[in-house]
Design a protein around this motif. Structure first.
Motif, PDB file in Angstrom:
ATOM      1  N   ASP A  64      32.189  43.844  49.270  1.00 46.89           N
ATOM      2  CA  ASP A  64      32.465  42.782  50.244  1.00 46.89           C
ATOM      3  C   ASP A  64      33.482  41.812  49.651  1.00 46.89           C
ATOM      4  OD1 ASP A  64      32.450  41.164  52.433  1.00 46.89           O
ATOM      5  OD2 ASP A  64      30.433  40.372  52.146  1.00 46.89           O
ATOM      6  N   SER A  65      34.675  42.327  49.426  1.00 48.18           N
ATOM      7  CA  SER A  65      35.705  41.609  48.675  1.00 48.18           C
ATOM      8  C   SER A  65      36.133  40.294  49.314  1.00 48.18           C
ATOM      9  CB  SER A  65      36.938  42.497  48.482  1.00 48.18           C
ATOM     10  OG  SER A  65      37.470  42.895  49.744  1.00 48.18           O
ATOM     11  N   LEU A  66      36.063  40.196  50.643  1.00 43.83           N
ATOM     12  CA  LEU A  66      36.520  38.968  51.293  1.00 43.83           C
ATOM     13  C   LEU A  66      35.634  37.778  50.963  1.00 43.83           C
ATOM     14  CD1 LEU A  66      37.713  40.280  54.777  1.00 43.83           C
ATOM     15  CD2 LEU A  66      39.091  39.613  52.806  1.00 43.83           C
ATOM     16  N   GLN A  67      34.442  38.030  50.422  1.00 46.23           N
ATOM     17  CA  GLN A  67      33.596  36.943  49.954  1.00 46.23           C
ATOM     18  C   GLN A  67      34.122  36.343  48.648  1.00 46.23           C
ATOM     19  OE1 GLN A  67      30.645  35.522  51.257  1.00 46.23           O
ATOM     20  NE2 GLN A  67      31.261  36.604  53.104  1.00 46.23           N
ATOM     21  N   ASP A  68      34.704  37.174  47.797  1.00 46.18           N
ATOM     22  CA  ASP A  68      35.042  36.740  46.442  1.00 46.18           C
ATOM     23  C   ASP A  68      36.534  36.550  46.176  1.00 46.18           C
ATOM     24  OD1 ASP A  68      32.352  36.747  45.686  1.00 46.18           O
ATOM     25  OD2 ASP A  68      32.406  38.863  45.168  1.00 46.18           O
ATOM     26  N   LEU A  69      37.378  37.256  46.901  1.00 45.27           N
ATOM     27  CA  LEU A  69      38.820  37.158  46.624  1.00 45.27           C
ATOM     28  C   LEU A  69      39.377  35.743  46.794  1.00 45.27           C
ATOM     29  CD1 LEU A  69      40.127  40.504  48.182  1.00 45.27           C
ATOM     30  CD2 LEU A  69      40.120  39.883  45.746  1.00 45.27           C
ATOM     31  N   GLY A 129      38.019  32.878  46.171  1.00 43.19           N
ATOM     32  CA  GLY A 129      37.674  32.120  44.968  1.00 43.19           C
ATOM     33  C   GLY A 129      38.484  32.561  43.767  1.00 43.19           C
ATOM     34  N   PHE A 130      38.701  33.871  43.637  1.00 46.80           N
ATOM     35  CA  PHE A 130      39.543  34.373  42.550  1.00 46.80           C
ATOM     36  C   PHE A 130      40.963  33.821  42.681  1.00 46.80           C
ATOM     37  CE2 PHE A 130      36.853  38.510  42.191  1.00 46.80           C
ATOM     38  CZ  PHE A 130      35.925  37.833  41.427  1.00 46.80           C
ATOM     39  N   ALA A 131      41.464  33.793  43.914  1.00 48.17           N
ATOM     40  CA  ALA A 131      42.817  33.268  44.149  1.00 48.17           C
ATOM     41  C   ALA A 131      42.893  31.797  43.763  1.00 48.17           C
ATOM     42  CB  ALA A 131      43.205  33.462  45.614  1.00 48.17           C
ATOM     43  N   ASP A 132      41.866  31.030  44.112  1.00 53.71           N
ATOM     44  CA  ASP A 132      41.845  29.605  43.772  1.00 53.71           C
ATOM     45  C   ASP A 132      41.901  29.394  42.257  1.00 53.71           C
ATOM     46  OD1 ASP A 132      41.691  28.939  46.432  1.00 53.71           O
ATOM     47  OD2 ASP A 132      39.524  28.556  46.421  1.00 53.71           O
ATOM     48  N   LEU A 133      41.238  30.276  41.522  1.00 54.99           N
ATOM     49  CA  LEU A 133      41.217  30.138  40.060  1.00 54.99           C
ATOM     50  C   LEU A 133      42.543  30.541  39.422  1.00 54.99           C
ATOM     51  CD1 LEU A 133      37.633  31.507  39.312  1.00 54.99           C
ATOM     52  CD2 LEU A 133      38.412  29.155  39.007  1.00 54.99           C
ATOM     53  N   GLY A 134      43.288  31.428  40.100  1.00 52.15           N
ATOM     54  CA  GLY A 134      44.557  31.884  39.545  1.00 52.15           C
ATOM     55  C   GLY A 134      44.552  33.339  39.144  1.00 52.15           C
ATOM     56  N   MET A 135      43.516  34.064  39.528  1.00 46.52           N
ATOM     57  CA  MET A 135      43.495  35.509  39.265  1.00 46.52           C
ATOM     58  C   MET A 135      44.372  36.213  40.288  1.00 46.52           C
ATOM     59  SD  MET A 135      39.486  36.196  38.486  1.00 46.52           S
ATOM     60  CE  MET A 135      38.446  34.821  37.980  1.00 46.52           C
ATOM     61  N   ARG A 136      44.976  37.327  39.889  1.00 44.45           N
ATOM     62  CA  ARG A 136      45.908  38.023  40.765  1.00 44.45           C
ATOM     63  C   ARG A 136      45.656  39.533  40.752  1.00 44.45           C
ATOM     64  NH1 ARG A 136      46.052  33.797  42.455  1.00 44.45           N
ATOM     65  NH2 ARG A 136      47.707  32.235  42.469  1.00 44.45           N
ATOM     66  N   PRO A 137      44.589  39.997  41.387  1.00 42.58           N
ATOM     67  CA  PRO A 137      44.368  41.451  41.459  1.00 42.58           C
ATOM     68  C   PRO A 137      45.496  42.131  42.222  1.00 42.58           C
ATOM     69  CG  PRO A 137      42.806  40.266  42.863  1.00 42.58           C
ATOM     70  CD  PRO A 137      43.518  39.240  42.050  1.00 42.58           C
ATOM     71  N   ARG A 138      45.924  43.283  41.729  1.00 45.73           N
ATOM     72  CA  ARG A 138      47.025  44.015  42.368  1.00 45.73           C
ATOM     73  C   ARG A 138      46.536  45.176  43.220  1.00 45.73           C
ATOM     74  NH1 ARG A 138      50.947  44.775  37.101  1.00 45.73           N
ATOM     75  NH2 ARG A 138      50.787  42.645  36.269  1.00 45.73           N
ATOM     76  N   ASN A 139      45.373  45.713  42.883  1.00 48.84           N
ATOM     77  CA  ASN A 139      44.821  46.856  43.602  1.00 48.84           C
ATOM     78  C   ASN A 139      43.327  46.643  43.804  1.00 48.84           C
ATOM     79  OD1 ASN A 139      47.227  48.789  43.527  1.00 48.84           O
ATOM     80  ND2 ASN A 139      46.972  48.286  41.364  1.00 48.84           N
ATOM     81  N   LEU A 140      42.809  47.155  44.924  1.00 51.12           N
ATOM     82  CA  LEU A 140      41.420  46.895  45.282  1.00 51.12           C
ATOM     83  C   LEU A 140      40.708  48.173  45.702  1.00 51.12           C
ATOM     84  CD1 LEU A 140      39.133  44.800  46.067  1.00 51.12           C
ATOM     85  CD2 LEU A 140      40.165  44.789  48.357  1.00 51.12           C
ATOM     86  N   PHE A 141      39.420  48.262  45.342  1.00 52.89           N
ATOM     87  CA  PHE A 141      38.504  49.248  45.918  1.00 52.89           C
ATOM     88  C   PHE A 141      37.264  48.473  46.326  1.00 52.89           C
ATOM     89  CE2 PHE A 141      35.229  52.369  46.303  1.00 52.89           C
ATOM     90  CZ  PHE A 141      35.854  53.570  46.628  1.00 52.89           C
ATOM     91  N   HIS A 195      44.679  45.856  53.129  1.00 58.03           N
ATOM     92  CA  HIS A 195      44.564  44.781  54.126  1.00 58.03           C
ATOM     93  C   HIS A 195      43.610  43.693  53.643  1.00 58.03           C
ATOM     94  CE1 HIS A 195      44.377  42.878  58.076  1.00 58.03           C
ATOM     95  NE2 HIS A 195      43.064  42.880  57.975  1.00 58.03           N
ATOM     96  N   ALA A 196      42.460  44.104  53.108  1.00 57.67           N
ATOM     97  CA  ALA A 196      41.473  43.133  52.612  1.00 57.67           C
ATOM     98  C   ALA A 196      42.044  42.322  51.453  1.00 57.67           C
ATOM     99  CB  ALA A 196      40.197  43.858  52.175  1.00 57.67           C
ATOM    100  N   LEU A 197      42.795  42.979  50.576  1.00 57.54           N
ATOM    101  CA  LEU A 197      43.387  42.278  49.437  1.00 57.54           C
ATOM    102  C   LEU A 197      44.387  41.224  49.904  1.00 57.54           C
ATOM    103  CD1 LEU A 197      43.655  42.039  46.361  1.00 57.54           C
ATOM    104  CD2 LEU A 197      45.382  43.863  46.432  1.00 57.54           C
ATOM    105  N   LYS A 198      45.197  41.591  50.882  1.00 57.65           N
ATOM    106  CA  LYS A 198      46.183  40.639  51.414  1.00 57.65           C
ATOM    107  C   LYS A 198      45.488  39.462  52.091  1.00 57.65           C
ATOM    108  CE  LYS A 198      50.197  40.374  54.503  1.00 57.65           C
ATOM    109  NZ  LYS A 198      51.051  41.124  55.458  1.00 57.65           N
ATOM    110  N   GLU A 199      44.462  39.766  52.888  1.00 57.76           N
ATOM    111  CA  GLU A 199      43.726  38.718  53.587  1.00 57.76           C
ATOM    112  C   GLU A 199      43.009  37.796  52.605  1.00 57.76           C
ATOM    113  OE1 GLU A 199      42.875  38.104  57.216  1.00 57.76           O
ATOM    114  OE2 GLU A 199      44.903  38.922  57.133  1.00 57.76           O
ATOM    115  N   GLY A 200      42.316  38.405  51.647  1.00 57.16           N
ATOM    116  CA  GLY A 200      41.508  37.638  50.706  1.00 57.16           C
ATOM    117  C   GLY A 200      42.315  36.766  49.772  1.00 57.16           C
ATOM    118  N   MET A 201      43.512  37.194  49.437  1.00 57.89           N
ATOM    119  CA  MET A 201      44.351  36.437  48.507  1.00 57.89           C
ATOM    120  C   MET A 201      45.304  35.488  49.234  1.00 57.89           C
ATOM    121  SD  MET A 201      43.254  37.350  45.583  1.00 57.89           S
ATOM    122  CE  MET A 201      44.488  36.654  44.479  1.00 57.89           C
TER     123      MET A 201
END
Length: 431
Positions: free
Chosen positions: A98-103, A105-117, A200-206
């Motif tokens: 359920d990545s949209l719950q956590d991405l 917050g990761f973006a706010d901290l400054g993390m930058r995931p490039r690929n998602l599963f 799509h989820a990665l783009k939305e979440g970040m």
């Protein structure tokens, strides 16, 4: 999968300590840089206790680096740079449930995931009836997780061992889970679908957080007073003051005044002191009883709660009841400019379609039948094949038969795999 899932009570390599110092953070980054494969990730917040939605713990696991429980608030105070973390993991696939719950917050901290599963998205695509993390690990790995502290106050320090164990288990099995689910997605011919959903989820979440255009309208059970404009004015006034105080004291708004109290007051409209006192819920401190250790966590916030006196709510109610009708919210809760900026959506109620728009309903029924057949043929839930609202919006338009269905669905937000799968069949069905 075994008939009886085995209980995974603790991580295989033990329960890790929290990483909250700069040297420990840098050491873990070095371990991650020297490791390989996907990165399991998760986060814990304290949204039921504190005002904000920031992460109070972030968890990771990578083969060769083990599990890391990181305290982002302590690390920020120590001057940690999450770019060091980003460089350490590089272009690794981040595994989240359920990545949209956590991405965000990761973006706010400054993390930058490039690929998602995303294991929840994968579970839905694979047609699982239950897609919580525990259910998915049971299905694919024959293991069930010991889960006991999901609603804990993760801002509490030091974190008890049981909480650290819970947090570590959230990432303990994700790497194995990705391997199994990826193989099953390929077997069913859905890997490309999944990849588009992950991207799509990665783009939305970040991306930028999407704020509700009228935040006070999110009060629970507000539909009970939607036809009463003066009641809506009370809801708006109490919500606004509650939010202001919650932000000031860094406490969850519902620990100051519950949504149910706001709705009760809006319905009863107390005009004098006796009527106000008769509403017990607004005169008493919010107490939450769970018959567990959580009760102690909630009691930590009692001193803040006691600062907010019932007389303050009473004053706000009186001031609102004195407002002229011209200052009450409109019945739909928004102003004209906000409504005009929202794209038109078809009604959700099928009864409305049947009774008022029979021709459009017949068109919708044909389109839904086609999409349902595709869902059955591919053994995929129909709401995953295509968001139902997209189909309603298509059939709600004037002369849908003359529309380019593929273009319309793309503009609505459908992914390429969805458009390729349904557009031609839907076009034929509504001709």
């Amino acid at each position: 999968m075994t008939d009886e899932p085995k209980l995974q009570a603790e991580p295989r390599e033990g329960v890790p300590d929290v990483i909250d110092t700069l040297p420990a953070f840098r050491e873990y980054c070095s371990d991650l840089a020297a490791s390989t494969g996907s990165l399991a990730a998760d986060a814990e917040r304290a949204s039921g206790f504190r005002y904000g939605h920031e992460d109070w713990l972030v968890q990771f696991k990578r083969e060769g680096a083990g599990i890391g429980l990181l305290d982002p608030q302590a690390l920020a105070a120590a001057g940690a740079d999450w770019n060091d973390f980003n460089r350490a993991v590089g272009d690794a696939v981040w595994i989240l449930h359920d990545s949209l719950q956590d991405l965000p917050g990761f973006a706010d901290l400054g993390m930058r995931p490039r690929n998602l599963f995303d294991t929840e998205i994968a579970a839905r695509l694979l047609g699982l009836k239950r897609f919580g993390l525990a259910a998915v690990t049971e299905h694919f790995l024959g293991l069930t997780l010991a889960k006991e502290h999901s609603a804990a106050d993760w801002s509490y320090r030091p974190l008890p061992r049981d909480w650290r164990n819970y947090a570590a288990l959230d990432v303990e099995l994700l790497i194995e889970l990705e391997t199994k689910m990826r193989a099953e997605l390929k077997r069913q011919g859905k890997m490309q679908w999944a990849q588009e959903e992950f991207d799509h989820a990665l783009k939305e979440g970040m991306g930028p957080r999407k704020e509700h255009p009228i935040p006070w309208m999110r009060v629970s059970h507000i539909t009970e007073v939607m036809r009463d404009r003066q009641a809506l004015a009370i809801v708006r006034a109490l919500w606004t003051k509650r939010d202001e105080l919650a932000r000031e004291y860094d406490i969850a708004p519902t620990l100051l005044l519950s949504d149910s109290s706001i709705i009760e007051v809006a319905k009863r409209k107390p005009h004098n002191a006796a009527q106000f006192r008769a509403i017990r819920s607004i005169n008493e401190r919010v107490r939450i009883h769970t018959d567990s250790e959580q009760d102690k966590m909630f009691e930590r916030y009692a001193p803040i709660q006691r600062k907010i006196k019932p007389s303050m709510w009473k004053t706000i109610i009186q001031e609102t009841l004195a407002l002229p009708q011209s200052e009450w919210p409109s019945v739909d809760g928004g102003d004209a400019r906000q409504r005009e900026s929202q794209p038109a959506s078809a009604p959700r109620s099928i009864r409305v379609w049947k009774e008022r728009y029979p021709e459009r309903f017949r068109t919708l029924a044909k389109a839904r039948k086609v999409v349902s057949q595709i869902a059955e043929d591919t053994r995929t839930p129909v709401e995953i094949i295509l968001k139902p609202q997209y189909l309603r919006n298509l059939c709600w338009t004037d002369e849908p038969r003359k529309r380019d269905v593929a273009q319309f669905l793309t503009e609505q937000g459908a992914r390429e795999w969805q458009v390729a799968l349904v557009a031609e069949s839907v076009s034929r069905a509504i001709m």
